[in-house]
Design a protein around this motif. Sequence first.
Motif, short mmCIF file in Angstrom:
data_model
loop_
_atom_site.label_atom_id
_atom_site.label_comp_id
_atom_site.label_asym_id
_atom_site.label_seq_id
_atom_site.Cartn_x
_atom_site.Cartn_y
_atom_site.Cartn_z
N GLU A 84 43.72 25.98 28.16
CA GLU A 84 43.04 25.14 27.15
C GLU A 84 42.63 23.80 27.75
N HIS A 85 43.51 23.24 28.58
CA HIS A 85 43.24 21.91 29.13
C HIS A 85 42.29 21.93 30.33
N PHE A 86 42.46 22.92 31.21
CA PHE A 86 41.82 22.80 32.53
C PHE A 86 40.84 23.92 32.90
N TRP A 87 40.72 24.95 32.08
CA TRP A 87 39.76 26.02 32.38
C TRP A 87 38.56 25.89 31.46
N PRO A 88 37.37 26.16 31.93
CA PRO A 88 37.07 26.43 33.33
C PRO A 88 37.21 25.15 34.16
N GLY A 89 37.68 25.32 35.41
CA GLY A 89 37.85 24.16 36.28
C GLY A 89 38.72 24.46 37.47
N PRO A 90 39.05 23.41 38.26
CA PRO A 90 39.69 23.59 39.57
C PRO A 90 41.21 23.78 39.53
N LEU A 91 41.68 24.67 38.66
CA LEU A 91 43.11 25.00 38.60
C LEU A 91 43.30 26.50 38.76
N THR A 92 44.19 26.89 39.69
CA THR A 92 44.56 28.29 39.90
C THR A 92 46.00 28.48 39.45
N MET A 93 46.23 29.53 38.64
CA MET A 93 47.59 29.82 38.19
C MET A 93 48.10 31.10 38.85
N VAL A 94 49.34 31.06 39.34
CA VAL A 94 49.98 32.23 39.94
C VAL A 94 50.92 32.85 38.90
N LEU A 95 50.70 34.13 38.60
CA LEU A 95 51.45 34.83 37.55
C LEU A 95 51.86 36.22 38.04
N PRO A 96 52.92 36.80 37.44
CA PRO A 96 53.28 38.18 37.82
C PRO A 96 52.09 39.11 37.59
N LYS A 97 51.79 39.95 38.58
CA LYS A 97 50.54 40.72 38.53
C LYS A 97 50.70 42.05 37.81
N SER A 98 49.59 42.55 37.30
CA SER A 98 49.57 43.89 36.69
C SER A 98 49.26 44.92 37.77
N ALA A 99 49.35 46.20 37.39
CA ALA A 99 49.09 47.28 38.35
C ALA A 99 47.61 47.36 38.72
N ALA A 100 46.75 46.68 37.95
CA ALA A 100 45.30 46.74 38.24
C ALA A 100 44.94 45.97 39.51
N VAL A 101 45.82 45.07 39.94
CA VAL A 101 45.50 44.22 41.10
C VAL A 101 45.91 44.94 42.39
N PRO A 102 44.94 45.26 43.25
CA PRO A 102 45.29 45.97 44.49
C PRO A 102 46.13 45.10 45.43
N ASP A 103 46.93 45.76 46.24
CA ASP A 103 47.77 45.05 47.22
C ASP A 103 46.94 44.19 48.18
N ALA A 104 45.74 44.62 48.47
CA ALA A 104 44.90 43.84 49.39
C ALA A 104 44.63 42.45 48.83
N VAL A 105 44.55 42.33 47.49
CA VAL A 105 44.28 41.03 46.87
C VAL A 105 45.55 40.17 46.85
N SER A 106 46.68 40.78 46.47
CA SER A 106 47.92 40.00 46.34
C SER A 106 48.70 39.95 47.65
N ALA A 107 48.16 40.60 48.69
CA ALA A 107 48.83 40.65 50.00
C ALA A 107 50.26 41.18 49.84
N GLY A 108 50.42 42.14 48.93
CA GLY A 108 51.72 42.78 48.78
C GLY A 108 52.70 42.02 47.91
N LEU A 109 52.36 40.80 47.47
CA LEU A 109 53.26 40.04 46.58
C LEU A 109 53.23 40.67 45.18
N ASP A 110 54.23 40.33 44.35
CA ASP A 110 54.18 40.87 42.98
C ASP A 110 53.56 39.86 42.01
N THR A 111 52.86 38.87 42.58
CA THR A 111 52.14 37.90 41.76
C THR A 111 50.66 37.92 42.13
N VAL A 112 49.85 37.35 41.23
CA VAL A 112 48.42 37.21 41.52
C VAL A 112 47.98 35.80 41.14
N ALA A 113 47.07 35.24 41.93
CA ALA A 113 46.51 33.92 41.64
C ALA A 113 45.18 34.12 40.90
#
Length: 342
Positions: free
Chosen positions: A87-116
């Motif tokens: 609400e405060h900062f999107w759209p804009g220069p803030l990236t949030m890291v959150l636990p990822k869903s199965a839709a995010v390929p490992d190549a994107v998350s580099a094998g982590l269980d979070t996604v930015a």
Amino acid sequence: MEARDSVTGGGALRRAAQVLRGGGLVVFPTETVYGLGANALDGGAAARIFAAKGRPQDNPLIAHIARLEELASLVREIPGRARLLAEHFWPGPLTMVLPKSAAVPDAVSAGLDTVAVRMPSHPVARALISLAGVPVAAPSANRSGSPSPTTAAHCAADLDGRVDVILDGGPCEVGLESTVLSLAGEVPLLLRPGAVTLEQLREVLGEVAVDEAVTGKAGEDRPASSPGMKYKHYAPRADITLVHGSRGAFRKFLEERAGTGAFALLFDEDAACGLPGVESLSYGSETDFAAQGGLLFARLRELDERGAKTVYAHAPKPEGVGLAVYNRLVRAAAFHEIYLDD
Ligand code: TXA
Ligand code: MG
């Protein structure tokens, strides 16, 4: 195949969106720096980003979205804190890291269980993501290790022949990569400072911890919480030393090095009365952190173009957006810092 398109009409954007849907690579402008984009739901496409950049495989990518509804498919759940920040900062220069869903390929998350995830505000980025109809994984559009690109010309210099399309949207307004904040743990953790400042985040969230990599080097002996922060980054070929001290002390320091071929990266106020014997480039006023952020990466590239070997950079105050400027400069300087007595 490569085309450098000025974004003047919808035709270029539609072609670029088609390239993304087909698994190709598109360089596009955002308000922070240019991104090197691929379909974030296609592991093969994301893998091409790593090849084009020469990027280490363990450094994950940011997924860019155009609408808040797209966040739900990328993460396991959307915590209240994430909604508040959006609400405060999107759209804009803030990236949030959150636990990822199965839709995010490992190549994107580099094998982590979070996604930015980030929702950029630049109209070209938003239109491109909307037309593509998929989230777009994008690191900064530079070769790994060189300064992030803030113009399409910087991208072409680094990635010509390695990408399918470069969209030219003019110079980036912010000039520094987004603030990265992890919401995966108990306490929100600042991983990379940017134009959304620590002070602003604390106003909205209360407690925000700061990863030690923000002001110092990530420890060699412990896993970096943001893998990107452990690499020498933003680095021009010149040897840079970051110099802390007053205008007077910095001037005296430079005078002692006149005629040695050294360059100074300094503030408008330092340059105002002339510096005999030292070549210099200014990166804005010492009190204007936004201007410093906007100029820094272009200046680092100019130092290389001018053949600078030794550079003394006047350090910014590490507060507000200045913390982000300092964080990038100290990496460009490979953590070489000097503190002058006044
Ligand atoms: O402003 C920006 O963020 C630009 C534009 C294109 O949006 N992108 C950008 O991407 O700077 P990149 O790849 O150069 O930086 C992404 C940073 C890296 O430091 C990476 O390690 C971190 O975000 N990162 C990505 N996913 C992460 C995750 N799951 N956990 C922790 N850090 C993550
Ligand atoms: Mg980068």
